[in-house]
Design an enzyme around this catalytic site. Structure first.
Site, mmCIF file in Angstrom:
data_model
loop_
_atom_site.group_PDB
_atom_site.id
_atom_site.type_symbol
_atom_site.label_atom_id
_atom_site.label_comp_id
_atom_site.label_asym_id
_atom_site.label_seq_id
_atom_site.Cartn_x
_atom_site.Cartn_y
_atom_site.Cartn_z
ATOM 1 N N CYS A 79 12.638 -13.604 -3.451
ATOM 2 C CA CYS A 79 12.960 -13.697 -4.879
ATOM 3 C C CYS A 79 14.049 -12.684 -5.254
ATOM 4 O O CYS A 79 15.202 -12.878 -4.917
ATOM 5 C CB CYS A 79 11.703 -13.528 -5.730
ATOM 6 S SG CYS A 79 11.925 -14.106 -7.432
ATOM 7 N N HIS A 166 8.089 -17.560 -3.574
ATOM 8 C CA HIS A 166 7.131 -16.532 -3.160
ATOM 9 C C HIS A 166 6.170 -17.093 -2.110
ATOM 10 O O HIS A 166 5.232 -17.820 -2.444
ATOM 11 C CB HIS A 166 6.334 -16.034 -4.370
ATOM 12 C CG HIS A 166 7.143 -15.199 -5.312
ATOM 13 N ND1 HIS A 166 7.249 -13.829 -5.179
ATOM 14 C CD2 HIS A 166 7.907 -15.546 -6.374
ATOM 15 C CE1 HIS A 166 8.036 -13.360 -6.143
ATOM 16 N NE2 HIS A 166 8.454 -14.382 -6.881
ATOM 17 N N GLU A 168 3.971 -15.441 -0.532
ATOM 18 C CA GLU A 168 2.731 -14.662 -0.521
ATOM 19 C C GLU A 168 1.650 -15.212 -1.440
ATOM 20 O O GLU A 168 0.474 -14.855 -1.300
ATOM 21 C CB GLU A 168 3.027 -13.192 -0.882
ATOM 22 C CG GLU A 168 3.456 -12.950 -2.321
ATOM 23 C CD GLU A 168 4.947 -13.075 -2.562
ATOM 24 O OE1 GLU A 168 5.448 -12.503 -3.540
ATOM 25 O OE2 GLU A 168 5.620 -13.773 -1.760
ATOM 26 N N GLY A 221 -23.897 2.983 -3.083
ATOM 27 C CA GLY A 221 -24.598 1.750 -2.744
ATOM 28 C C GLY A 221 -23.652 0.584 -2.604
ATOM 29 O O GLY A 221 -24.044 -0.487 -2.147
#
Length: 509
Positions: A79, A166, A168, A221
């Site tokens: 991009c 893009h 990704e 936890g």
């Protein structure tokens, strides 16, 4: 050491997704802001230029010196990265007549190793308002879409590639394959960065860093602190001293159940009930950032007190993970916007004499779970929903009090227990309830009520960077709402949050 991919960050909201996609290929990647680029690139095998909210035509646009990269290392511009390569090396970038966002389809692909296995008509995702109208010097066009001519190109005689879309993001259906073609096929990177390798290398590094010194770790936890504890335990054994602090803002009965959960792990675990200390400090505080800072300060103070009881303690271990760092310090100090602070990021005050060790700070949440699974940790522990460090304080909008905490604990318990009972818990990435700072009129029997409103939140995600609300069955939500209103005194209205991140965040504060 593993081969590295450098991602130069120009401030794109998708930069962290690039890193995740590269890591999913079992290749290690690092994100560095463009204005903090290294002077020596010898430790990197390939470089990726991210997108950006800037326009290359802007006076203040990022303009890094690529003289040590272009033509010398395999380089992929995405991009803004593609537009910068064009503008800086003889091409031309102009404002597009229309903003190009969303889905598009490739209509033309030139045969090249970069597009090996990628089908014509493959869906890609656009997010830009400028367009490349002329390719840079010695460039060859590789792909177009129906609306954009110069979607992908390469520079002849170099391992330099550039794409306007893009790869990704999820919506680019063959984006992972494209990245593999570049990183493995063209750059020759080995796919050897695995959970097992991370464990082996991290344990070795911790042994070297900590030696025979004692370490204090705060257990919650949750997945992050639990995996951090197991890594440290492998490295230093009994020199690890775990402390679980009850800040009075935990889920119902969580303090004792977390202590019980670690029985049999072979860890040194001590419980510290500091509920009153936290709640007193939060009295009458409504601003969410102030809440976080107060909780962070008290958290550090409690650990300072406890550290003095562990003879010769030198280190404080934290379960900080990558999204914490990104949201707190803006993508490693880059140009992204800070959204909110995290109480376990940013170092310790000078008066506290413990050094900080963070074995998970380079990992995303899904990577932490894979590391835990590789250490044979229990599935129920690894599958536990994320829970914010400040606890219910940031799910109580407005002032925090023991009474409001108790009310929200009861609401939250009904919701979480119902998700587990109906086998929906594992389909949700994170769920919880929010207590709103408003009351509403209701009717119970023949009497008017004026009581609290609670909002239920359930999202699906992989790392918390983006999230979408979960379409829980109406019948389920109806039953949960009825149970809350009938069982929890003080609540007469339940709503369900259907906002995605972005534009909302997962937590309300």
């Amino acid at each position: 050491m593993h081969q590295k991919v450098l991602i130069l960050d120009f401030g794109s909201q998708y930069t962290q997704l690039i890193a995740r996609r590269v890591r999913e290929l079992n290749i290690y990647s690092e994100i560095i802001p463009y204005d903090k680029a290294p002077s020596d690139y010898s430790e990197y095998v390939a470089v990726v230029l991210s997108g950006s909210p800037h326009s290359v035509r802007s006076v203040n646009a990022p303009r890094p010196d690529l003289s040590q990269i272009k033509g010398k290392l395999p380089l992929l511009g995405i991009c803004y990265g593609a537009q910068y390569l064009a503008a800086a090396y003889g091409g031309k970038v102009e404002a597009s007549n229309t903003r190009e966002y969303g889905r598009a389809r490739l209509k033309h692909i030139v045969e090249d190793q970069f597009f090996e296995g990628i089908q014509i008509d493959s869906q890609v995702w656009m997010s830009h308002s400028d367009t490349i109208t002329a390719l840079p010097d010695n460039a060859r066009l590789l792909a177009s879409t129906h609306d954009v001519q110069n979607v992908a190109y390469t520079v002849e005689g170099e391992a330099t590639y550039a794409i306007q879309f893009h790869p990704e993001v999820y919506h680019t259906t063959e984006g992972t394959q494209l990245l593999k073609n570049f990183l493995v096929g063209i750059a020759g990177l080995k796919q050897d960065w695995t959970p097992a390798a991370f464990i082996e290398e991290t344990v070795a590094a911790l042994k070297d860093q900590l030696k025979d010194e004692r370490v204090i770790l705060g257990l919650s936890g949750g997945v992050d602190s639990s995996v951090a504890a197991m890594l440290l335990h492998k490295a230093i054994g009994s020199n690890l001293h775990c402390i679980f602090v009850n800040n009075g803002l935990l889920r119902k009965n969580e303090y004792q159940s977390v202590l019980d959960q670690y029985q049999g792990f072979g860890l040194n675990v001590k419980g510290v009930d500091a509920s009153d200390r936290f709640l007193d400090a939060l009295a009458d505080v409504e601003d969410p950032e102030t809440k976080r800072k107060i909780i962070g300060k008290v958290f550090v103070d409690v650990f300072d007190d406890e550290s003095k009881q562990v003879e010769n303690a030198k280190w404080l271990a934290q379960g900080t993970i990558y999204p914490d760092v990104i949201e707190s310090v803006s993508a490693s100090g880059g140009p992204s916007v800070t959204i909110k602070s995290h109480h376990n990021v940013g170092g310790l005050p000078d008066y506290m004499k413990l050094k900080v060790v963070e074995p998970l700070k380079s990992l995303f949440k899904d990577e932490v779970r894979r590391v835990g699974a590789a250490m044979d940790m229990p599935k129920e522990m690894l599958g536990r929903h994320p829970f914010p460090g400040p606890g219910l304080a940031i799910r109580i909008l407005g002032a925090v009090s023991a009474e409001r905490v108790s009310l929200l604990q009861e609401v939250d318990a009904v919701f979480i227990d119902a998700l587990k009972k109906e086998n929906l818990y594992d389909l949700v990435w994170q769920a919880g309830a929010m207590l709103l700072p408003v009351k509403s009129v209701g009717v119970m029997g023949d009497e008017r009520t004026y009581e609290s409103v609670v909002a239920l939140r359930a999202v699906e995600s992989t790392d918390g960077m983006t999230a979408d609300w979960v379409d829980l069955p109406y019948a389920f939500l109806q039953e949960v709402s009825n149970t809350i209103i009938n069982r929890v005194k003080g609540v007469n209205r339940v709503v369900y949050d259907i906002s995605s991140k972005p534009p909302a965040t997962i937590e309300w504060e």
